[in-house]
Design an enzyme around this catalytic site. Structure first.
Site, PDB file in Angstrom:
ATOM      1  N   GLU A 130       5.046   8.748  -3.678  1.00 48.33           N
ATOM      2  CA  GLU A 130       5.655   7.945  -1.987  1.00 48.33           C
ATOM      3  C   GLU A 130       6.607   7.264  -2.645  1.00 48.33           C
ATOM      4  O   GLU A 130       7.267   5.900  -1.874  1.00 48.33           O
ATOM      5  CB  GLU A 130       4.830   7.653  -1.080  1.00 48.33           C
TER       6      GLU A 130
ATOM      7  N   GLU B  56       0.877  -0.556  -0.533  1.00 45.36           N
ATOM      8  CA  GLU B  56       0.484   0.383  -0.547  1.00 45.36           C
ATOM      9  C   GLU B  56       0.930   1.250   0.545  1.00 45.36           C
ATOM     10  O   GLU B  56       0.901   1.788   1.040  1.00 45.36           O
ATOM     11  CB  GLU B  56      -1.443  -0.301   1.331  1.00 45.36           C
TER      12      GLU B  56
END
Length: 584
Positions: free
Chosen positions: A395, A386
């Site tokens: 990210e 995730e």
């Protein structure tokens, strides 16, 4: 969720001789929270003759009720040669008495002179807030306001008092005005009609407009020709209308606290996340329900193909929400699954080990390490992560999963997520631009932010800029990207930057999205990104807006660069990652 009380004020159009008497009498009796009253009642020439106010010249005579008063100045569009001086004296008096702000007259046809006068007041250190009266009955209202706002260098002290048009026979599109610094919406007395019981109500088209504004942090003002003739009933009706609005879900109400609040994106590879951050993400039930469904489908397909025990690896396991969902997915299928949880945050490892001993009954192999360089003898048939950010890849999911698939996966490994796409759209938002400009840092308008975008106007549908796919076999490709996209402005507006979104295919048939048109219902883990520009760009309705974006990397840094071209250009922002970069 509890009802948020609406602030409602009164603007009497009849002559008021004494502000303190009006506050103690009509305002309190009718239930208003504040009032807009003239500062003076004498004419401009008398002020100039004396050079100061006499007590009998003033409506607002003292600071006693300044906390609940806005002062309306005399005309800003007058032919009187000393208008600037007279208005300036009133503004100074408003600052002296501590009024909540001053209200200008409507913007007339002398826009440059109006803007010059306004900026001369705003430029003073002791300037009060200035509410520019904008009347929607003027078909050029937005154009005039925008010219004034640009002339005043987008001053944060400059706000809008928006007077609705009672003559309109249909609901007005307020999207652009909701992206402006509107703090007060004025309802003329003639907007109200009477119902069968003789009480004031708003016609349907005006109800829709007012109800839409109730979702914003604004105050309402009711104009009245006689405070004693139904003002209180109109105020009570507005409060009832506010209480009648649909309640929002607990999840959405929690997200509302972050509306238009700028947050610097997380750096999960450089920084170890705190427990509270993990906890916030873990409260997103729709997100994890989708992940569980993706794992159920993947386990079923892989088990049918391999006909042996499956190795499912959760990389970047955090505090273990995906691990719990993986165990549930395996139980639903009664599948033989060896579950591995890999985490590089030593603090989160403590939580994983505790849960393994108490909640998961030691059915999980918990391992400390970085997915990009960890080596296992046993390889994953299903790799779950995730790592997605608000822009999909912000990210560094591509860099992380490239390493994980190379080192930890079988040749036919299934990756969840399977692919994700970044989207952008041009955005108008005075609120976001102001907050970005006020943010710390020397290049604050060259940093993207995560934000729950609310007081904004998305000027065209979001379009994809790039995508990433993951799975075996790994095809070595650079993770740098370049994109040029053309949008069409839906209306005349001013561009303050870009809104960024993403969607993801976790597994065939299971998708997540934060794009406005396809947003996964009730999912709140990810707020959009905001890419500001240093100089807002005015565009006409139907104008082309070209957006250029780059995803760049060098050494241990990855960053974005962006540029918006209209008839003018914003210039390229964050060149070489000089202000914002994501550390690897």
């Amino acid at each position: 969720m509890p009802f948020k009380r609406i602030s409602i004020g009164a603007e009497p159009l009849q002559t008021v001789d004494d502000a303190d008497a009006f506050v103690a009498g009509d305002m309190v009796r009718e239930g208003a929270d504040f009032a807009i009253l003239p500062i003076i009642r004498c004419n401009e020439e008398e002020v100039m003759n004396w050079g100061h106010f006499e007590p009998e010249d003033l409506v607002i005579k003292s600071a006693d009720n300044s906390y609940c008063l806005l002062g309306a100045t005399s005309s800003w569009d007058s032919d009187y040669k000393y208008t600037e001086t007279v208005v300036g004296i009133q503004a100074e008096y408003a600052g002296y008495t501590g009024l909540k702000g001053v209200v200008t007259s409507a913007i007339g046809n002398k826009v440059p002179a109006f803007g010059r006068l306004l900026y001369s007041i705003l430029a003073k250190e002791s300037s009060p807030k200035v509410y520019v009266r904008v009347c929607l009955s003027d078909e050029n209202a937005w154009q005039k306001w925008n010219r004034v706002r640009v002339m005043c260098n987008h001053s944060p002290q400059l706000q809008v008092l928006l007077e609705l048009d009672p003559s309109t026979e249909k609901a007005v599109d307020m999207k652009q005005w909701m992206a402006e610094p509107v703090h007060i919406v004025v309802l003329p007395e003639s907007m109200f009609t009477k119902n069968a019981g003789g009480y004031p109500v708003l016609p349907r088209q005006h109800q829709a407009t007012v109800a839409a504004w109730m979702d914003y942090d604004i105050a309402f003002v009711i104009q009245t020709t006689d405070a004693g003739s139904g003002l209180g009933d109109r105020i009570r009706y507005l409060r009832h209308l506010g209480q009648s609005q649909p309640e929002r879900s607990v999840q959405n109400s929690a997200s509302d606290e972050y509306r238009d609040i700028l947050q610097v994106p997380l750096q999960p590879l450089m920084d170890h996340l705190e427990s509270a951050t993990y906890e916030t993400f873990e409260q997103d039930e729709p997100k994890y329900a989708h992940y569980e469904e993706a794992m159920v489908r993947a386990i079923g397909d892989v088990a049918a193909r391999l006909k042996r025990r499956i190795v499912l690896m959760v990389v970047g396991a955090g505090r273990g929400p995906l691990v719990s969902r993986a165990l549930r997915a395996a139980r639903r299928l009664e599948a033989d699954v060896h579950l591995i949880a890999l985490e590089k945050n030593p603090n989160a490892m403590v939580e994983l080990q505790r849960k393994n001993a108490t909640l998961w009954l030691n059915k999980v192999e918990v391992i400390y390490g970085d997915m990009r360089n960890k080596q296992f003898v046993e390889k994953a048939d299903i790799l779950v992560s995730e790592l997605l950010g608000s822009f999909g890849d912000n990210e560094l999911s591509p860099e992380c999963l490239d390493g994980a698939l190379e080192n930890l996966a079988t040749n036919e490994c299934v990756c969840i997520p399977r692919r994700y796409t970044a989207y952008v759209a041009p955005l108008s938002s005075s609120m976001l631009f102001r907050r970005a400009r006020e943010h710390t840092g020397s290049f604050k308008l060259e940093t993207p932010y995560v934000v729950n975008i609310h007081a904004a106007h998305i000027l065209d549908d979001a379009q994809p800029v790039w995508k990433f796919r993951h799975g075996r076999p790994v095809v070595p490709t650079p993770n740098e990207r370049t994109s040029s996209t053309v949008f069409t402005a839906r209306s005349e507006s001013i561009v303050h930057g870009l809104a960024g979104f993403f969607d993801a295919e976790l597994y065939p048939g299971v998708e997540l999205s934060i794009c406005p048109a396809t947003h996964t219902p009730d999912m709140h883990s990810w707020f959009p990104m905001y890419f500001p520009i240093q100089r807002p760009l005015t565009v006409d309705a139907g104008a082309e807006i070209s957006v250029h974006m780059w995803r760049r990397s060098s050494g241990a840094k990855t960053w974005y660069e962006w540029c918006i071209d209209t008839s003018d250009s914003s210039g390229i922002h964050n060149v070489n990652g000089h202000e914002f970069w994501i550390g690897q």
